[in-house]
Design an enzyme around this catalytic site. Sequence first.
Site, PDB file in Angstrom:
ATOM      1  N   GLU A   1       8.372   4.739   0.198  1.00  0.00           N
ATOM      2  CA  GLU A   1       7.245   3.866  -0.141  1.00  0.00           C
ATOM      3  C   GLU A   1       7.719   2.430  -0.306  1.00  0.00           C
ATOM      4  O   GLU A   1       7.047   1.476   0.130  1.00  0.00           O
ATOM      5  CB  GLU A   1       6.577   4.356  -1.422  1.00  0.00           C
ATOM      6  CG  GLU A   1       5.124   3.969  -1.566  1.00  0.00           C
ATOM      7  CD  GLU A   1       4.219   4.679  -0.574  1.00  0.00           C
ATOM      8  OE1 GLU A   1       3.910   4.063   0.478  1.00  0.00           O
ATOM      9  OE2 GLU A   1       3.806   5.812  -0.851  1.00  0.00           O
TER      10      GLU A   1
ATOM     11  N   CYS B   1       3.971  14.521   4.367  1.00  0.00           N
ATOM     12  CA  CYS B   1       3.979  13.127   3.954  1.00  0.00           C
ATOM     13  C   CYS B   1       3.047  12.877   2.764  1.00  0.00           C
ATOM     14  O   CYS B   1       3.123  13.577   1.757  1.00  0.00           O
ATOM     15  CB  CYS B   1       3.629  12.256   5.160  1.00  0.00           C
ATOM     16  SG  CYS B   1       4.120  10.530   5.010  1.00  0.00           S
ATOM     17  N   HIS B   2       2.129  11.920   2.873  1.00  0.00           N
ATOM     18  CA  HIS B   2       1.203  11.638   1.782  1.00  0.00           C
ATOM     19  C   HIS B   2       0.184  12.756   1.569  1.00  0.00           C
ATOM     20  O   HIS B   2      -0.519  12.772   0.559  1.00  0.00           O
ATOM     21  CB  HIS B   2       0.461  10.321   2.041  1.00  0.00           C
ATOM     22  CG  HIS B   2       1.326   9.106   1.926  1.00  0.00           C
ATOM     23  ND1 HIS B   2       2.024   8.602   2.999  1.00  0.00           N
ATOM     24  CD2 HIS B   2       1.635   8.319   0.867  1.00  0.00           C
ATOM     25  CE1 HIS B   2       2.705   7.528   2.615  1.00  0.00           C
ATOM     26  NE2 HIS B   2       2.502   7.341   1.329  1.00  0.00           N
TER      27      HIS B   2
END
Length: 225
Positions: free
Chosen positions: A164, A133-134
């Site tokens: 996002e 993910c991030h």
Amino acid sequence: MKKVLIVETNVAHYGNTDKPTGLWLGESVEFVADMQKANIAVDYVSPKGGFVPLDPRSMKYTTPEIMQVYETNDFIERGMCQTLKPSEVNPDDYFAIYYTGGHGVMWDFPDDQGLQKIAEAIYQKGGYLLSVCHGIAGLFNLTDAQGNYLIQNKQVTGFTTAEEIIAGKQNVVPFLNQAMATKRGAKFTKKRFYSEFAIQDGRLITGQNPFSAHAVAKRFLAEVQ
């Protein structure tokens, strides 16, 4: 026996706002659960060491497996309250580093030189770089011996621009992962938003979103077991 180093954020808010963020719980503990089943030990590090805040939204997506790890004394103590500082980590002790997500990482992962040195040392000695993910933000400024970005010309994935926008955070975050990866010369790959997906390019394994931690672990374990 060498271990896996799990990287978590210290950031509790979106930038200078009062909106809370932090570690996305499942992205850490689901991976930990898979390592435990494989009898692979883990340690936890964060840019500042010590306390790791939880993104409160991540608690809406807990499962019995997530809660089982989350409620252990080991995770509470080492994974949330007393994480190591980069200066306390010896890269030689690890054969992989795993960057967890949650929006907080976008502020404290990319430019932390201590974490960068650890990750680059692990990779240069034949270890694995993992993210979900991030967490891909932790890979953006890693370089090789020639000074090139490590993700250049590599297939990677991470939290997409579409995801996002769906999350409603595109105007709050300091950058967009998909755009940044492309800027670094990576070959960004994705599946449908919020679908489980992980991709491997050599010793680099990345997962797309919060539902991809197990997929990253599965690919990693297939390599090392």
